[in-house]
Design a protein around this motif. Structure first.
Motif, PDB file in Angstrom:
ATOM      1  N   ASN A 502     -52.972 -50.612  -8.007  1.00 58.35           N
ATOM      2  CA  ASN A 502     -53.528 -50.995  -9.297  1.00 58.35           C
ATOM      3  C   ASN A 502     -53.720 -49.743 -10.147  1.00 58.35           C
ATOM      4  N   GLU A 503     -54.456 -49.870 -11.229  1.00 59.18           N
ATOM      5  CA  GLU A 503     -54.645 -48.759 -12.154  1.00 59.18           C
ATOM      6  C   GLU A 503     -55.357 -47.585 -11.491  1.00 59.18           C
ATOM      7  N   GLU A 504     -56.189 -47.867 -10.479  1.00 60.96           N
ATOM      8  CA  GLU A 504     -56.866 -46.784  -9.774  1.00 60.96           C
ATOM      9  C   GLU A 504     -55.888 -45.918  -8.997  1.00 60.96           C
ATOM     10  N   ASN A 505     -54.701 -46.484  -8.663  1.00 62.88           N
ATOM     11  CA  ASN A 505     -53.663 -45.716  -7.975  1.00 62.88           C
ATOM     12  C   ASN A 505     -52.713 -45.038  -8.949  1.00 62.88           C
ATOM     13  N   GLY A 506     -53.037 -45.077 -10.233  1.00 63.35           N
ATOM     14  CA  GLY A 506     -52.221 -44.387 -11.226  1.00 63.35           C
ATOM     15  C   GLY A 506     -51.210 -45.256 -11.931  1.00 63.35           C
ATOM     16  N   LEU A 507     -51.280 -46.584 -11.779  1.00 61.57           N
ATOM     17  CA  LEU A 507     -50.346 -47.460 -12.475  1.00 61.57           C
ATOM     18  C   LEU A 507     -50.777 -47.616 -13.926  1.00 61.57           C
ATOM     19  N   LYS A 508     -49.906 -47.218 -14.850  1.00 61.26           N
ATOM     20  CA  LYS A 508     -50.222 -47.353 -16.274  1.00 61.26           C
ATOM     21  C   LYS A 508     -49.426 -48.502 -16.888  1.00 61.26           C
ATOM     22  N   GLU A 509     -48.110 -48.390 -16.854  1.00 62.67           N
ATOM     23  CA  GLU A 509     -47.261 -49.479 -17.336  1.00 62.67           C
ATOM     24  C   GLU A 509     -46.108 -49.669 -16.347  1.00 62.67           C
ATOM     25  N   PRO A 510     -46.382 -50.189 -15.146  1.00 61.36           N
ATOM     26  CA  PRO A 510     -45.298 -50.368 -14.162  1.00 61.36           C
ATOM     27  C   PRO A 510     -44.262 -51.352 -14.693  1.00 61.36           C
ATOM     28  N   HIS A 511     -43.006 -51.029 -14.488  1.00 64.68           N
ATOM     29  CA  HIS A 511     -41.964 -51.860 -15.093  1.00 64.68           C
ATOM     30  C   HIS A 511     -40.886 -52.285 -14.100  1.00 64.68           C
ATOM     31  N   ALA A 512     -40.297 -51.340 -13.367  1.00 64.48           N
ATOM     32  CA  ALA A 512     -39.152 -51.657 -12.495  1.00 64.48           C
ATOM     33  C   ALA A 512     -39.378 -51.097 -11.100  1.00 64.48           C
ATOM     34  N   LEU A 513     -38.730 -51.735 -10.130  1.00 63.76           N
ATOM     35  CA  LEU A 513     -38.789 -51.254  -8.751  1.00 63.76           C
ATOM     36  C   LEU A 513     -37.566 -51.755  -8.004  1.00 63.76           C
ATOM     37  N   VAL A 514     -37.250 -51.094  -6.871  1.00 68.35           N
ATOM     38  CA  VAL A 514     -36.107 -51.476  -6.031  1.00 68.35           C
ATOM     39  C   VAL A 514     -36.443 -51.109  -4.592  1.00 68.35           C
ATOM     40  N   TYR A 515     -35.889 -51.883  -3.632  1.00 70.87           N
ATOM     41  CA  TYR A 515     -36.212 -51.697  -2.203  1.00 70.87           C
ATOM     42  C   TYR A 515     -34.959 -51.242  -1.457  1.00 70.87           C
ATOM     43  N   ASP A 516     -35.130 -50.209  -0.606  1.00 68.53           N
ATOM     44  CA  ASP A 516     -34.056 -49.730   0.273  1.00 68.53           C
ATOM     45  C   ASP A 516     -34.259 -50.360   1.653  1.00 68.53           C
ATOM     46  N   MET A 517     -33.436 -51.366   1.980  1.00 66.22           N
ATOM     47  CA  MET A 517     -33.611 -52.110   3.220  1.00 66.22           C
ATOM     48  C   MET A 517     -33.319 -51.246   4.448  1.00 66.22           C
TER      49      MET A 517
END
Length: 539
Positions: A502-517
């Motif tokens: 959350n914002e306490e972990n430094g999230l400001k405007e999270p937008h994209a993500l991807v997973y390396d299986m």
């Protein structure tokens, strides 16, 4: 009851209301309560809904009930001995029972489970098993074709070898007739033995293929079955005629190991290892630990990192959806390697193999495939509306076109079909034969098959604006809420979710993500100032 429904006339196909029939009132039933095992008219159903003892009962429309298979509609709901509903399952007798049964027939039994928990486990296992059925069918077909070819090859070997033996025998038949007959007899025995083995194998595979819809065996059993198969190599060594030692030759039979190539779905095996298919993972066990953090250097204007994907050699590629018109490539530690300047702004990107990425260009209403070695565009496809999210699975590109749906394209740019989905949808991802996408306004996460049939959806409270979405090991789904500045993990069945960051972990405007299986790593672009973070994910 003086309602409209109490005066419904019945024909031969109607089923009477159970309660009304006891009072000689010929009212037609409209619903069926599985808990009460009663068929009720509309008036009786109204009373049934508001009684405290039955207000929580789920009912089924009678039209649906009539279509149920007989083995479902005939299932008993209550105990014959005590006239109480079944609530427990006895593993010792492998049957349902009521609470009173635990003091009578089952008083010495142990390990009772509630039927609700047993049904929940079965539903989860059934969904997982669905993923392996198509692959199992392909493997059976592969084994069938291999064994059929081996049978033909065996017959050809026998025919050729028999002809050679007969030619040799004709030359020296007078002295070696008895020896020739002995060897031919040996050949006949060997032929009959292995032909019977191969024919039995082919027959068994044909039966298994015909009954594939009801097959519920683990695929490892098929691999073990295939590994026991043997090919046969037959050799004939001509003899010599030396004085009194006269013989035609000897027959040598060798069994040769036969390797049958199975088709494997790498993403499916990574997401659902075979030894874990029957394990229900706990969403509380999902943990994340920071592996590395990178601050992307500024460009001509403020960067807007909108999409990301993993490349070969664990490198990462980011799309900058700003007037910089760039793609950025990082090494596996997150260190910046180089930029690729584009003619148009790219929104989302996905790696498709052979050093190529596919990307969406919303302003141009196009999808383009780019060769990263030559920095040359291979193909592009133009749509009528803006295109946003993109993903790649089963040798197919899936592209979201606004107000139209999700297009299924091959790598030559040909649209094979379009899955109709509606709403404000910008981000999609995939795993095996499943698609996942986020809808904002309202905030919903969806999961459907490749035909567009919805498997589950999860409505989120508030206006968090779910954007980036990725699928990890065991089918856990990761979603960012841009407005609420959170990262969520969702269970594979879509029923549970919890907050990871959350914002306490430094999230400001999270937008994209991807997973390396392959490495169980999650790349998250944390805000629009160019900060990215790579996480190790454990389960």
């Amino acid at each position: 009851m003086g309602s409209y429904f109490s005066n419904i006339k019945m024909d031969d196909s109607d089923i009477q209301c159970t309660l009304c029939s006891k009072r000689d009132i010929p009212n037609a039933a409209v619903i069926w309560c599985a808990v009460c095992d009663e068929k009720l008219c509309q008036s009786c159903n109204e009373i049934h809904k508001y009684l405290k003892i039955s207000s929580s009962h789920e009912v089924t429309a009678l039209d649906v009930y009539k279509k149920l298979p007989s083995f479902i509609s005939s299932l008993k709901q209550t105990c014959d001995s005590h006239e109480e509903h079944f609530k427990l399952y006895c593993p010792a007798h492998r049957e349902p029972c009521c609470y009173k049964c635990t003091t009578t027939k089952h008083k010495t039994c142990h390990g009772f489970q509630t039927l609700d928990s047993l049904i929940e486990q079965s539903q989860s296992q059934f969904l997982d098993l669905e993923c392996t059925i198509d692959e199992l069918n392909i493997n059976i077909e592969t084994v069938f074709n291999n064994r059929t070819a081996a049978l033909i090859e065996l017959d050809d070997q026998v025919l050729d070898l028999a002809m050679n033996i007969k030619k040799t025998g004709e030359k020296i038949r007078e002295k070696l007739e008895s020896n020739e007959k002995e060897i031919l007899q040996q050949l006949s025995v060997v032929h009959s033995k292995y032909k019977a083995i191969f024919e039995n194998t082919v027959e068994e595979l044909q039966t298994m293929k015909a009954e594939i819809n009801s097959l519920q065996k683990n695929i490892e059993e098929m691999k073990e079955f295939a590994s026991d198969q043997k090919n046969v190599a037959l050799k004939f060594t001509p003899g010599q005629i030396l004085k009194q030692d006269i013989f035609l030759g000897t027959l040598v039979v060798e069994e040769v190991a036969c390797e049958i190539p199975f088709k494997k779905n790498a993403s499916l095996e990574a997401a659902f290892p075979l030894d874990m298919l029957d394990i229900v993972q706990n969403i509380e066990s999902v943990k994340m630990h920071t592996s590395s953090q990178t601050k992307i250097l500024e460009g001509k204007v403020t960067r807007n990192l909108a999409g990301c994907t993993f490349l070969e050699n664990d490198q990462m590629l980011l799309s900058d959806w700003s007037e910089n018109n760039e793609l950025l490539i990082l090494d596996k530690q997150g260190e910046h390697l180089r930029n690729i300047v584009l003619d148009k702004k790219a929104f989302d990107v996905v790696y498709v193999g052979n050093h190529c990425v596919a990307m969406t260009l919303p302003d141009a209403k196009q999808v383009s495939i780019l060769d990263l070695k030559s920095n040359q565009e291979k193909i592009h496809v133009t749509f009528e509306n803006r295109c946003w999210g993109i993903t790649y699975s089963e040798n197919t590109l899936f592209v979201r076109e606004y107000s139209v749906g999700i297009h299924c394209l091959d790598l030559n740019g040909t649209i094979r079909e379009t899955i109709p989905v509606h709403g404000y949808i910008t981000h999609i991802t995939s795993l095996g034969r499943k698609l996942y996408y986020t809808e904002h306004t309202p905030d919903v996460v969806h999961c459907c098959d490749l035909n567009g049939t919805e498997i589950w959806h999860l409505a989120l409270d508030g206006r968090g604006a779910p954007k980036g979405i990725a699928v990890g090991k065991f089918g856990f789904v990761f979603v960012v809420l841009e407005n609420e500045r959170k990262l969520l993990v969702i269970s594979p069945d879509g029923k549970k979710h919890r907050e990871l960051l959350n914002e306490e972990n430094g999230l400001k405007e999270p937008h994209a993500l991807v997973y390396d299986m392959n490495r169980n790593k999650l790349l998250l672009m944390k805000d629009k100032t160019g900060l990215t973070e790579l996480y190790d994910v454990s389960y």
